[in-house]
Design a protein around this motif. Structure first.
Motif, short mmCIF file in Angstrom:
data_model
loop_
_atom_site.label_atom_id
_atom_site.label_comp_id
_atom_site.label_asym_id
_atom_site.label_seq_id
_atom_site.Cartn_x
_atom_site.Cartn_y
_atom_site.Cartn_z
N ALA A 1 -8.67 -3.14 4.50
CA ALA A 1 -7.21 -3.49 4.15
C ALA A 1 -7.10 -4.55 3.43
O ALA A 1 -6.23 -4.59 2.37
N PHE B 1 2.95 10.92 10.77
CA PHE B 1 2.18 10.78 11.87
C PHE B 1 1.01 12.29 11.89
O PHE B 1 0.04 12.16 12.50
N PHE C 1 -1.38 -0.48 -10.66
CA PHE C 1 -1.05 -0.79 -9.30
C PHE C 1 -2.16 -1.56 -8.53
O PHE C 1 -3.35 -0.84 -8.52
N VAL C 2 -1.98 -2.80 -8.06
CA VAL C 2 -2.98 -3.13 -7.28
C VAL C 2 -2.49 -3.36 -5.83
O VAL C 2 -1.38 -3.95 -5.66
N ALA C 3 -2.78 -2.40 -5.10
CA ALA C 3 -2.43 -2.19 -3.66
C ALA C 3 -2.86 -3.27 -2.71
O ALA C 3 -4.01 -3.31 -2.24
N GLU D 1 0.84 -1.31 0.04
CA GLU D 1 0.05 0.08 -0.19
C GLU D 1 0.88 1.33 -0.04
O GLU D 1 0.38 2.22 -0.81
N SER D 2 1.83 1.27 0.98
CA SER D 2 2.46 2.61 1.02
C SER D 2 3.13 2.91 -0.24
O SER D 2 3.86 4.11 -0.41
N GLU E 1 -6.56 1.25 -4.91
CA GLU E 1 -6.45 2.74 -5.02
C GLU E 1 -7.70 3.58 -4.89
O GLU E 1 -7.74 4.52 -4.67
N TRP F 1 5.02 -1.97 12.65
CA TRP F 1 5.94 -0.87 12.91
C TRP F 1 5.13 0.56 13.29
O TRP F 1 5.58 1.33 14.12
N SER F 2 3.87 0.51 12.65
CA SER F 2 3.19 1.87 13.00
C SER F 2 2.93 2.07 14.17
O SER F 2 3.20 3.32 14.86
N THR G 1 0.62 5.02 -2.44
CA THR G 1 -0.05 6.27 -1.87
C THR G 1 0.37 7.60 -2.70
O THR G 1 1.60 7.45 -3.36
N ASP G 2 -0.27 8.50 -2.55
CA ASP G 2 0.19 9.86 -3.18
C ASP G 2 1.54 10.44 -3.05
O ASP G 2 2.24 10.77 -3.97
N TRP G 3 2.23 10.12 -1.77
CA TRP G 3 3.41 10.59 -1.41
C TRP G 3 4.35 9.57 -1.42
O TRP G 3 5.67 9.76 -1.35
N GLN H 1 -2.20 4.21 6.25
CA GLN H 1 -1.35 4.55 5.07
C GLN H 1 -0.36 5.82 5.48
O GLN H 1 0.88 5.60 5.13
N ILE I 1 0.40 6.95 8.28
CA ILE I 1 1.54 6.60 9.38
C ILE I 1 2.42 5.73 8.86
O ILE I 1 3.63 5.73 9.16
N GLN J 1 -2.04 -4.68 1.44
CA GLN J 1 -1.54 -4.31 2.74
C GLN J 1 -0.14 -4.23 2.86
O GLN J 1 0.66 -3.18 2.77
N ASP J 2 0.66 -5.16 2.69
CA ASP J 2 2.14 -5.23 3.03
C ASP J 2 2.75 -6.70 2.24
O ASP J 2 1.89 -7.23 1.56
N TRP K 1 12.02 6.07 1.32
CA TRP K 1 12.88 6.09 2.56
C TRP K 1 13.71 4.80 3.06
O TRP K 1 13.88 4.24 3.62
#
Lengths: 237, 330, 536
Positions: C480, C503, B56-58, B30-31, C485, B198-199, B34-36, C496, C498, B60-61, B281
């Motif tokens: 989830a 945050f 893209f098919v998002a 997912e991440s 999208e 992690w969140s 995302t837009d960013w 997402q 986070i 979770q992880d 990152w």
């Protein structure tokens, strides 16, 4: 006119748009029917006397004492509603016992008083039942038994028999009248049925748009021609 | 009935395929999309180059992507799967869904990885990130962290439910070997809590619940670039840091083999790699067109990258998790 | 106990409808479970009765029992104080606030709690300023209980309060006229009525806590605090052993079903007629008896709920709203959140009403079948529901197109157990009051519902609908799994953000989610309760 045991003096109340102001004198031992169209303020009057609602002004006087600031429980009266006079999860015996002590914890003598009262209204074999297991008439009898043990001199009846059939209603009114004699009660009966007043009450008060327009001997009131609102109400034009 | 349904499904599937000619379907986490995240820019960069559409098919992880592939089997709609990490590779290979990428297996800069099916696109090292306002003297080795006593607490993730958690489990195993269980017992009083992911851990850390959290060596870069603060730093450990490499692979049954291969090649080019550092990152695994932002120069560089091979991990994960459970439960 | 008439003709449709709902629930809940259990070979890594699982089981039941007992016990004084004191300033707002925790994703609630009770939280700031000793760390069993009570105590208050508001006006007046003291009110009126709602409230909270995941792990302090749900998650995700996951879910369902059946023995039926009016004038409302105690109960209960919510609010105010509100994704997420929540709630409330009206017409045994059907969904981990549904959807339909329906249906299923404990007693009461009359008038089916049940049950419907809306708003696990999208909700967006360190943005999204909860709860209760208030 100082014979009145209950005096209601300029008792004022406001409910939504309706301004009410009641004046009424009742003598000891009278059985007064409070009659009038629905929405006229009949039940409100009883609520004010019983202390469930607070008046804006005016007094409720019992035996010369202003009781209008007293807590409901301290007032010398019992009340019987059309419905829900019993606590649904308590059996008949306990419901009656609450009339003696709010904790329903009684000594032997008090238990005897309760049993006698239940016997007096003819429910001895129902003492252990829950209200849900009784018929409508039986429930009102049980509530009367509690009034018996409370021994308060004033009894307020808020259309208690309206949901009963004619025969049953007659029977209940008879029972109330007997109790009135036995206990020397003064009674106010709210009803919208002229027949109730004719059958039960020595006196009848006619209430219209938040005012008591007249209180006379029952047969006199029904004969009187000087109150147009009453004639309209009775449908006699 | 079942036959009828599967026939319908087949027809629908074929219809989807024909409609999707020239469309590259990429399963990723997912991440990433995302837009960013890196997804949008990479999509437009690649589309300019290939004249195709990227979809893209998002999911979770990484773990969820793998599970999705297990649920779908050969009928998967994916052409490319992007975002598994090295610990998942053994299981992913066992599905027999992936095709060799045909590129130079060593044509990337991720440490210690050569594979002809899964190609790295970025990597990072696990590290304990600390708040330099409340912790003046961070531990300088994993051993020091373990023996440092309970005064300065740490927040870690659960190896049963998260990637960093599994990373720490393996890190401890590499450094302490058979003594890992002892080390966990010594570390135990220092652990404030073990979060599912992690969140939660990083959230508690930024709320000031503990001065140290298990994260990545690159985490401080985010704070420096986006929040203009160097308050959060990663502690450099003398034993070296366990590495997480993120990889992508092509699906064997894909009808878009050519396009998929093209994407795999593109993945290590500047059009993809330029986007990675400041949106994912992580460290890029290929060439970027310009030097990385200054913040990346300030990050710690592990002396040694530690890693166990995927087969060893797959074989021992259950036993090592049990060992961890025994050592850390009361 | 009230006597029930033998089912007459008009009941057949009611019962059949409930069976349909029951089978639909079974199909949606159990079929995926079986599908998962049988579709894949189990690597056999873990058996059901190894010490690890047994230890987890013990901890799961222990923390769930404690959480449920605490939440319900604390709700009792607050609910009765709120029922008695109808006229203090801010009462309505407080009640709205009590609905909010239901709609918060667990992670946000945890962060809110940390902002209040944490090491650098509000309370410690105050204590430090007053030079008092600081709070111990909130991690461990006490942290779990704190968070669970924060989530569930306000809901328990709302449910108990709803029950107290069904007590007929005459009873309160009678009590006043008989000279009840506060203790008599409690013994003869408040407790017996709350007791009717307690088994339902208790089992709901218990089940929610059994399946708690994020809170237990995050605040638990270590792997000794693990619920079965974690083991299921582990089995399904990390070990990919769907068969084991399904077996574990089966164990969880069986245990809780047993407990629910036991609890049902404590629920007694007492008929009290439903009321049309929303607020009862309690003659003892401004009584000075127990005023201090009531004020304290309301104040502490209110602060307990309001402080973490306030923390979420104030964290959210720090977000860059200029950028956030300009982001199309946010609006799309808010839109989908609202659509999914309202649709799922409508489905859930309808299903719950269908079950509730059939329960009212059933003997104890059949009633417990319907009741279980409505409750047990909560025990099937959303991940399993989602995975199973995905498997079915994937094999039979286009997953991209059917994702929305799957999400709505699973959300509705998960919300159903929140509607049932509200609607069931309400329908039972209404049935016992009106049955003979309605039967004698030959009223049946929908016209009977519209004329008899709906007007008197509207407050219950409002509460049930509100609870289901909120629970869907905060849902994260299912979306989830299915989200793409295009299909995104506020909780998903929040996670997402986070996930990529943002945050601050997440706090802003949490604030918007919170405001959405408040707005919807305001709207629902206004629309359903006040607009149609009967003329006096």
């Amino acid at each position: 006119m100082t014979n009145a045991v209950l005096q209601i003096v300029a008792l004022t109340f406001r409910y939504e748009d309706m301004q009410m102001c009641f004046d009424l004198d009742v003598e000891r031992g009278e059985f007064v029917a409070v009659m009038g169209p629905s929405g006229a303020g009949k039940s409100t009057l009883l609520s004010l006397i019983a202390g469930f609602e607070k008046p804006l002004a005016g007094r409720v006087v019992w035996e010369g004492t202003d009781i209008s600031t007293w807590r409901p429980a301290d007032r010398p009266l019992s009340i019987l509603f059309q419905d829900n006079n019993l606590f649904a999860h308590l059996d008949v015996f306990t419901n009656v016992a609450l009339g003696i002590s709010p904790s329903a914890k009684l000594n032997d003598e008090q238990r005897k008083v309760v049993a006698t009262a239940i016997g007096r209204v003819g429910l001895t074999s129902y003492a252990a039942r829950l209200p849900g297991e009784l018929s409508g008439g039986e429930r009102q009898r049980a509530a009367l038994a509690r009034i018996l043990v409370r021994r308060k001199p004033l009894l307020l009846l808020d259309e208690p028999f309206a949901a009963l059939g004619p025969a049953l209603k007659k029977e209940m009114i008879e029972l109330v009248k007997e109790l009135q004699v036995e206990l020397g009660l003064t009674i106010l009966l709210v009803t919208h049925d002229p027949l109730d007043a004719k059958v039960a009450a020595s006196h009848t008060a006619f209430i219209h748009r938040g005012r008591i327009l007249a209180k006379r001997k029952t047969e006199e009131l029904f004969k009187s021609r000087d109150i147009p609102a009453l004639r309209d109400y009775l449908g006699e034009t | 009935m079942t036959r009828f349904l599967s026939l319908t499904a087949l027809i629908l599937w074929l219809m989807c395929l024909s409609a999707a000619a020239g469309t590259l379907t990429i399963y990723t986490y997912e991440s990433f999309v995302t837009d960013w995240g890196p997804g949008p820019k990479i999509k437009s960069n690649f589309e300019k180059q290939c004249g195709c559409t990227v979809k893209f098919v998002a999911i979770q992880d990484g773990v969820a992507i793998l599970n999705r592939l297990k649920l779908e089997g050969a009928s998967t709609a994916a052409d490319v799967v992007l975002g598994l990490d090295t610990n998942l590779v053994a299981e992913a290979k066992a599905l027999k869904l992936f095709a060799p990428h045909g590129l130079d297996p060593a044509g990337h800069s991720a440490p210690g990885w050569t594979d002809d099916v899964f190609m790295p696109y970025d990597y990072g090292h696990f590290a304990f990130v600390y708040d330099s306002d409340s912790l003046k003297k961070p531990p300088e080795s994993l051993a020091e962290l373990v023996e440092g006593g309970a005064k300065e607490k740490i927040i870690i993730e659960d190896p049963r439910t998260s990637t960093p958690g599994l990373g720490l489990l393996l890190w401890m195993k590499v450094v302490f070997g058979d003594r890992a269980s002892e080390a966990w017992k010594t570390l135990r009083p220092r652990i404030l809590t073990v979060t599912p992911g992690w969140s939660e851990a990083y959230g508690l850390f930024t709320k000031g619940e503990a001065p140290m959290v298990l994260s990545y060596t690159t985490s401080p870069a985010y704070h420096m670039i986006e929040e203009k603060t160097d308050r959060y730093k990663a502690a450099k450990f003398s034993e070296g840091h366990y590495v997480q490499i993120e990889v992508a692979g092509m699906i064997q049954s894909s009808k878009n083999q050519k396009l998929a291969r093209k994407f795999m090649d593109f993945m290590l080019q500047p059009g993809f790699q330029d986007v990675i550092p400041t949106s994912n990152w992580m460290w890029p695994a290929g060439k970027t067109s310009k030097p990385l932002p200054k913040a990346f120069d300030l990050l710690i560089k592990p002396e040694k990258s530690l890693m166990l091979d995927p087969e060893t991990v797959a074989r021992n994960r259950k036993a090592w998790t049990d060992e961890w459970l025994n050592a850390t439960s009361q | 106990m009230a006597q029930r008439d033998e089912p007459v003709d008009g009941h057949r449709t009611a019962i059949v409808a409930a069976w349909v709902v029951t089978f639909a629930i079974a199909a949606i809940a159990v079929v995926p479970l079986l599908r998962l259990a049988t579709s894949f070979d189990s690597p056999g890594a873990m058996s059901l009765f190894e010490p690890y699982i047994l230890g987890i089981l013990r901890f799961t039941l222990m923390q769930a029992t404690l959480s449920a007992v605490l939440s319900a016990a604390l709700a009792i004084p607050v609910a009765r104080a709120l029922a008695k004191r109808q006229h203090f300033p801010g009462r309505e707002l407080l009640l709205k606030l009590f609905a909010v925790p239901l709609g918060l994703p667990q992670l946000i609630a945890v962060l809110g709690i940390i902002s209040v009770y944490g090491k650098e939280g509000l309370l410690n700031d105050l204590l430090a300023a007053a030079a008092l000793p600081l709070l111990p760390a909130v991690f461990g069993l006490k942290g779990i209980l704190l968070a669970h009570v924060f989530f569930n105590f306000p809901m328990a208050v709302r449910f108990l309060l709803a029950r107290l508001e069904t007590v007929p006006q005459e009873n309160w007046r009678l009590a006043a006229s008989l000279g009840f003291r506060p203790v008599d009110y409690f013994r003869h009126l408040e407790w017996p009525n709350m007791r009717l709602a307690l088994p339902g409230v208790f089992s709901l909270i218990f089940m929610l806590c059994v399946t708690s995941f994020t809170i237990v792990l995050t605040l638990g302090g270590g792997p000794q605090a693990t619920t079965l749900e974690v083991a299921i998650y582990q089995a399904l995700r990390f070990d990919f052993d769907p068969a084991l996951a399904a077996r574990l879910a089966g164990l969880q369902i069986a245990l809780c079903a047993l407990l629910l059946l036991l609890l049902q023995r404590f629920s007694v039926s007492v008929a009290t007629p439903p009321r049309l009016r929303i607020s009862v004038m309690r003659p003892d409302g401004d009584d000075s008896h127990g005023r201090l105690f009531d004020a304290l109960a309301i104040l502490l209960g209110g602060l307990f709920v309001a402080m973490p919510i306030g923390a979420v609010l104030s964290d959210g105010l720090g977000a860059d709203f200029g950028r956030l509100l300009g982001d199309q994704t946010l609006w799309r997420a808010a839109g989908w959140s609202t659509v999914i929540a309202l649709t799922a709630a409508l489905l859930a409330t309808t299903a719950a009403a269908t079950l509730a009206q059939a329960i009212a017409r059933s003997d104890a045994r059949r009633a417990s079948v319907f009741r279980l059907a409505g409750n047990l969904v909560l025990l099937i981990p959303p991940l399993i529901l989602a995975a199973g549904a995905f498997l079915i959807v994937h094999q039979n339909f286009d997953p991209q197109k059917s994702a929305l329906f799957a999400v709505i249906i699973i959300n509705a299923m998960m919300a159903l157990p929140f509607a049932l404990p509200v609607l069931e007693p309400a329908f039972r009461t209404s049935f016992e009051t009106h049955e003979r009359l309605a039967a004698s008038l030959g009223m049946r089916g929908f016209s009977r519902f519209r004329l008899i049940e709906w007007p008197t049950l509207k407050p219950s419907f409002a509460l049930a609908f509100l609870a289901t809306v909120l629970i869907s708003l905060g849902e994260f696990g299912v979306i989830a799994f299915f989200g793409s999208e295009r299909l995104i909700t506020l909780p998903l967006l929040l996670y997402q953000r986070i996930g990529s360190y943002r945050f601050n943005d997440a706090a802003g999204v949490a604030l918007i989610l919170l405001l959405l909860c408040l707005a919807l709860s305001l709207l629902i209760e206004r629309k359903m309760l006040f607009a149609t208030r009967p003329p006096a």
